[in-house]
Design an enzyme around this catalytic site. Structure first.
Site, mmCIF file in Angstrom:
data_model
loop_
_atom_site.group_PDB
_atom_site.id
_atom_site.type_symbol
_atom_site.label_atom_id
_atom_site.label_comp_id
_atom_site.label_asym_id
_atom_site.label_seq_id
_atom_site.Cartn_x
_atom_site.Cartn_y
_atom_site.Cartn_z
ATOM 1 N N ILE A 40 -5.004 34.465 2.505
ATOM 2 C CA ILE A 40 -4.813 33.048 2.831
ATOM 3 C C ILE A 40 -3.326 32.723 2.791
ATOM 4 C CG2 ILE A 40 -5.312 30.659 2.166
ATOM 5 C CD1 ILE A 40 -7.902 31.660 0.890
ATOM 6 N N THR A 77 1.008 40.521 6.759
ATOM 7 C CA THR A 77 -0.407 40.857 6.881
ATOM 8 C C THR A 77 -0.685 41.321 8.301
ATOM 9 O OG1 THR A 77 -2.654 40.174 6.307
ATOM 10 C CG2 THR A 77 -1.308 38.588 7.554
ATOM 11 N N HIS A 137 -3.550 41.137 11.585
ATOM 12 C CA HIS A 137 -4.710 40.524 12.218
ATOM 13 C C HIS A 137 -5.153 41.404 13.382
ATOM 14 C CE1 HIS A 137 -3.972 36.953 9.903
ATOM 15 N NE2 HIS A 137 -2.828 36.689 10.519
ATOM 16 N N CYS A 195 0.304 41.396 2.016
ATOM 17 C CA CYS A 195 0.616 40.231 1.176
ATOM 18 C C CYS A 195 1.601 40.549 0.067
ATOM 19 C CB CYS A 195 -0.659 39.612 0.610
ATOM 20 S SG CYS A 195 -1.850 39.147 1.883
ATOM 21 N N GLY A 213 3.222 30.256 4.612
ATOM 22 C CA GLY A 213 3.669 30.893 3.393
ATOM 23 C C GLY A 213 3.147 32.329 3.330
ATOM 24 N N ALA A 248 -7.781 34.776 6.729
ATOM 25 C CA ALA A 248 -8.198 35.920 7.553
ATOM 26 C C ALA A 248 -9.117 36.776 6.708
ATOM 27 C CB ALA A 248 -6.990 36.719 8.015
#
Length: 229
Positions: free
Chosen positions: A154, A91, A93, A184, A87, A168
């Site tokens: 999340i 984002t 990483h 997000c 979901g 993360a």
């Protein structure tokens, strides 16, 4: 860092959590490992829950949503973009960020996705408190914040009540890749890290060192997800 109490769960107990540090790994390789573990848990009810802790090579991801407004110019992103089955919106990483993937059998834990999200937030807030960083939730939003700055995101996925994906948390290093997206989907959000929020002159842990703290907290609090009937 202040000490944490010892876990009350018995190692080897099917209801305990196994924590595994992987290190730095490509996103698609980690996704394949998650798929493998999820498939295993679908067929083995006695299998222990698992938390994978790791860092990713630089990558942008976006979840299951038709809204792509969090990716203003996806073709110009400096790193690979992966559409994935979690979901949430876009984002980033990369190195310096601790990523955690709880592979949990939610049939044991109440089949409650809201509780799964709140459990992860609470565990991360507890881990940060051990470094004297006072984090919090933000009403109406998922993730962890320090003041008005977001430190952890999340996003979860579920397959036949086996969870995957997760959190993360920015530990240290470069945060400028977030500037290429709307993290997000939250306009104007300011990203931060443990390194930036530590008390003055406090040493910043490595990602692996912080992972050890997070793993302990998740082990200790797994019981908070126990199913209620």
């Amino acid at each position: 860092m202040s000490g944490l109490s010892k876990p009350t769960l018995v190692p080897g107990d099917p209801k305990s959590l196994k924590v595994r540090w992987i290190g730095r790994i490509d996103y698609l390789q980690a996704l394949a490992q998650q798929d493998e573990q999820v498939a295993r848990r679908m067929g083995e009810e006695s299998c222990r829950d698992l938390l994978l802790l790791l860092e990713h090579d630089p990558v942008y991801t976006i979840g299951r949503t038709p809204d792509r407004s969090s990716l203003p110019e996806p073709r110009t992103l400096p790193h690979q973009l992966v559409e994935t089955n979690r979901g949430g919106e876009a984002t980033y990483h990369g190195p310096g960020q601790l990523v955690g993937y709880p592979i949990l059998d939610l049939r044991r834990h109440g089949k409650d996705l809201h509780a799964l999200l709140r459990w992860q937030e609470t565990a991360l807030i507890t881990a940060l408190a051990g470094y004297e960083v006072h984090a919090r939730r933000s009403e109406g939003l998922t993730g962890v914040w320090v003041g008005d700055r977001k430190i952890a995101s999340i996003g979860v996925g579920v397959r036949r009540w086996i969870s995957m994906h997760g959190f993360a948390l920015n530990v240290r290093g470069d945060l400028t890749p977030f500037d290429e997206i709307v993290p997000c989907g939250i306009e104007g959000v300011r990203m931060t890290s443990l390194e930036r929020e530590l008390p003055e002159k406090a040493p910043c842990p490595t990602v692996e060192e912080f992972a050890a703290t997070v793993g302990t907290v998740f082990e200790e609090t797994l019981g908070e997800l126990e199913a209620t009937t």
